[in-house]
Design a protein around this motif. Structure first.
Motif, short mmCIF file in Angstrom:
data_model
loop_
_atom_site.label_atom_id
_atom_site.label_comp_id
_atom_site.label_asym_id
_atom_site.label_seq_id
_atom_site.Cartn_x
_atom_site.Cartn_y
_atom_site.Cartn_z
N ALA A 69 -5.12 -9.24 8.68
CA ALA A 69 -6.25 -9.32 7.74
C ALA A 69 -6.10 -8.34 6.58
O ALA A 69 -6.70 -8.53 5.51
CB ALA A 69 -7.57 -9.05 8.48
N ILE A 70 -5.28 -7.31 6.75
CA ILE A 70 -5.12 -6.32 5.68
C ILE A 70 -4.47 -6.96 4.45
O ILE A 70 -4.63 -6.48 3.33
CB ILE A 70 -4.31 -5.09 6.17
N ASP A 71 -3.74 -8.05 4.66
CA ASP A 71 -3.09 -8.72 3.52
C ASP A 71 -4.12 -9.27 2.53
O ASP A 71 -3.81 -9.46 1.35
CB ASP A 71 -2.18 -9.86 4.02
N GLY A 72 -5.34 -9.51 3.02
CA GLY A 72 -6.37 -10.05 2.15
C GLY A 72 -7.34 -8.98 1.63
O GLY A 72 -8.40 -9.31 1.11
N VAL A 73 -6.97 -7.72 1.80
CA VAL A 73 -7.86 -6.64 1.39
C VAL A 73 -7.31 -5.94 0.15
O VAL A 73 -6.15 -5.52 0.13
CB VAL A 73 -8.02 -5.60 2.53
N ALA A 117 7.70 1.01 1.56
CA ALA A 117 7.32 1.26 2.95
C ALA A 117 5.82 1.08 3.17
O ALA A 117 5.34 1.11 4.30
CB ALA A 117 7.73 2.68 3.35
N ILE A 118 5.07 0.93 2.06
CA ILE A 118 3.61 0.77 2.16
C ILE A 118 3.27 -0.71 1.95
O ILE A 118 3.33 -1.23 0.84
CB ILE A 118 2.90 1.69 1.15
N ASP A 119 2.93 -1.35 3.08
CA ASP A 119 2.73 -2.81 3.07
C ASP A 119 1.25 -3.12 2.89
O ASP A 119 0.56 -3.56 3.81
CB ASP A 119 3.27 -3.36 4.41
N LEU A 120 0.77 -2.86 1.67
CA LEU A 120 -0.65 -3.09 1.36
C LEU A 120 -0.76 -3.78 0.01
O LEU A 120 0.14 -3.66 -0.83
CB LEU A 120 -1.41 -1.75 1.26
N ASP A 121 -1.88 -4.48 -0.21
CA ASP A 121 -2.17 -5.06 -1.52
C ASP A 121 -2.86 -3.99 -2.36
O ASP A 121 -4.08 -3.94 -2.44
CB ASP A 121 -3.06 -6.30 -1.35
N VAL A 122 -2.04 -3.10 -2.96
CA VAL A 122 -2.61 -2.01 -3.76
C VAL A 122 -2.92 -2.54 -5.15
O VAL A 122 -2.04 -3.11 -5.83
CB VAL A 122 -1.62 -0.82 -3.85
N VAL A 123 -4.16 -2.37 -5.57
CA VAL A 123 -4.57 -2.82 -6.92
C VAL A 123 -4.10 -1.78 -7.93
O VAL A 123 -4.47 -0.60 -7.84
CB VAL A 123 -6.10 -2.99 -6.99
N THR A 124 -3.26 -2.20 -8.85
CA THR A 124 -2.78 -1.28 -9.88
C THR A 124 -3.10 -1.87 -11.25
O THR A 124 -3.60 -2.99 -11.36
CB THR A 124 -1.26 -1.06 -9.76
N ASP A 125 -2.81 -1.10 -12.28
CA ASP A 125 -2.90 -1.55 -13.69
C ASP A 125 -4.30 -1.82 -14.22
O ASP A 125 -4.69 -1.27 -15.24
CB ASP A 125 -2.05 -2.81 -13.92
#
Lengths: 422, 89
Positions: A337-341, A386-394
């Protein structure tokens, strides 16, 4: 089992490097412009790191009354400003010219309004300035104001003096989780009926030569001198945090009370979780096991599935150890579920506000719910593979999320996680 | 009243305590100027730094007004100057 009352947020206050006041601070965070700048006081002191995130300049005596600058440490001043904003936002005080608390709270509510603040250090500037005075001029010339200025519970006490709030009044310290811990404890005091309104949050003003030198000696601060990319949470090249300062405050009440007085409800404080790493004085365990416990407890308390969370305002300090451990912990707690966060760390803009961080980020979490916007992680160019998250950037991401988690982890291995819902 | 000392007290109250000069007069009480007991001790430290006269706790017991403080400091100053030469060596 007795149903616990639902606790709501009805007021917000923020004094941050991204801006003074919630509106400016939120705009600053959405703009993704790093607040880090060369700090003249640190340069003069010759500290090994000279970047810091300060709140915009202000005149304490003009805004908070004569004698403020001399009598109150900077950390108490910042807390006073943020709490006044939050109380006015909640419609509980009416500011007057030169007196942000106006006449204070109405007399008939004063016994039922409490304060719960978090601070990691307390009056850091007072320590830094008074100890040399003691050494150079001797015990007989020590300032009689040293103790009341330095004590880490003075901010909460001073807000009570200014507002008239006579409810429970405490300060909690979980270092960099203190602001979130304060909201957790305040929420529980409301649930148990010990107050009708809790003014809760965190404050820190620790950008001093001594503190910055000591954090630098620990290897906790970035050596990157470029203000734009110095704080870059989850980035492959992150190498430490940037010191920040500020205060964040939320006004909390039971939903039925808020509705009875027709207060605007910004969000629900649905879940709160706390834990200890029981591992090391400053480093998290690699697997983030303590953070896992705090997040799981917050989700269980909120009675929501991980899949319901649309956004995580991460602790994301920009240190190699924290960000890696937090990412692993998120993967354990959320699974696929973290893939959708949408994950972001607003520390890319504000730097690390230590004991204020959890509270300021709680304000941003609520703002994300109110506006349907997830703030970007400023400074971050290339997310660590190594950080497998959907990090919002830009840029901010439009995401009408229903539930947000805000994480805060303190030295001492003390962890806090909060869940807010619409 | 020692006008030099009154000027010193007034300057400190204006510069360090941010009190408008027009509010400061010998008969003004510290309470009316918004100074509590801790502030008065803080004030005595500033006075000592400027003119070398330190009022101790027991000498502040009956001090209510700016004039009281000036007179107490003046009395101590006279006492000090009348001490035998060399006593401060």
């Amino acid at each position: 089992m007795r149903t616990l009352p639902r606790i709501v947020v009805t007021g917000l206050g923020a004094v941050t490097p991204a801006g003074r006041g919630v509106t400016d601070a939120w705009e600053g965070v959405l703009a993704g412009k790093a607040a880090a700048a060369l700090d003249p006081a640190l340069s003069d002191a010759g500290t090994p790191v000279t970047l810091a995130c300060r709140v915009p300049e202000y005149d304490p005596d003009a805004e908070l009354g004569r004698g403020t600058k001399r009598r109150l440490d900077r950390y108490t001043q910042l807390a006073l400003l943020a709490a006044a904003e939050a109380l006015a936002d909640a419609g509980l005080v009416t500011p007057a010219d030169g007196e942000p608390y106006g006449q204070g709270l109405d007399e008939d509510v004063r016994d039922r309004v409490g304060l719960l603040l978090g601070s990691g250090i307390g009056g850091a500037e007072t320590w830094d300035s008074e100890y040399p005075n003691y050494l150079e001029r001797g015990p007989a010339r020590t300032s009689p104001l040293f103790i009341p200025k330095m004590l880490s519970n003075t901010a909460a006490g001073t807000i009570a003096i200014r507002s008239g709030a006579r409810g429970p009044n405490m300060t909690v310290n979980t270092a960099c989780a203190a602001g979130a811990s304060a909201i957790h404890v305040a929420r529980d005091l409301l649930r148990s009926g010990q107050a009708d309104v809790m003014v809760a949050g965190g404050v820190e003003a620790g950008i001093t030569g001594l503190s910055v030198s000591a954090f630098a000696q620990m290897g906790a601060l970035t050596r990157n001198a470029d203000p734009v990319t110095a704080s870059r949470p989850f980035d492959a090249e992150r190498d430490g945090f940037v010191m920040g300062e500020g205060a964040g405050i939320v006004v909390l009440e039971r939903e039925e009370d808020a509705r009875a007085r027709s207060a605007e409800i910004f969000a629900y404080v649905t879940g709160a979780g706390a834990s200890a790493d029981a591992h090391h004085a400053t480093a998290p365990p690699e697997d983030g096991a303590g953070a896992v416990l705090a997040m799981q407890r917050a989700l269980a308390d909120a009675e929501v599935d991980p899949a319901a969370i649309g956004h995580v305002n991460a602790h994301g300090t920009s240190t190699p150890l924290n960000d890696a451990a937090e990412a692993r912990a998120l993967r354990v707690v959320y699974g696929d579920a973290i893939d959708g966060v949408a994950v972001s760390s607003t520390k890319g803009v504000t730097g690390h506000l230590l004991g204020a961080a959890g509270a300021v980020e709680a304000v941003f979490a609520v703002q994300a719910l109110r506006t349907g916007l997830v703030p970007p992680t400023a400074g971050t160019r290339t997310v660590d593979p190594a950080i497998d998250l959907d990090v919002v950037t830009d840029a901010p991401r439009e995401a009408p999320v229903e539930a947000v988690m805000s994480n805060s982890f303190g030295f001492g291995g003390q962890n806090a996680s909060l869940v807010f819902t619409r | 009243m020692n006008q030099d000392l009154l000027t010193t007290f007034t300057e400190i109250l204006v510069e360090d305590f941010d009190i408008p000069a027009e509010e400061i007069a010998p008969e003004a009480t510290f309470e009316a100027l918004g100074l509590d007991s801790l502030d008065v001790v803080d004030l005595t430290l500033a006075v000592e730094e400027r003119v070398g006269i330190k009022l101790e706790d027991e000498e502040l017991e009956d001090v209510r007004t700016v004039g009281d403080a000036v007179n107490a400091a003046d009395a101590k100053n006279v006492e000090r100057q009348s001490e035998p030469a060399g006593s401060e060596a």
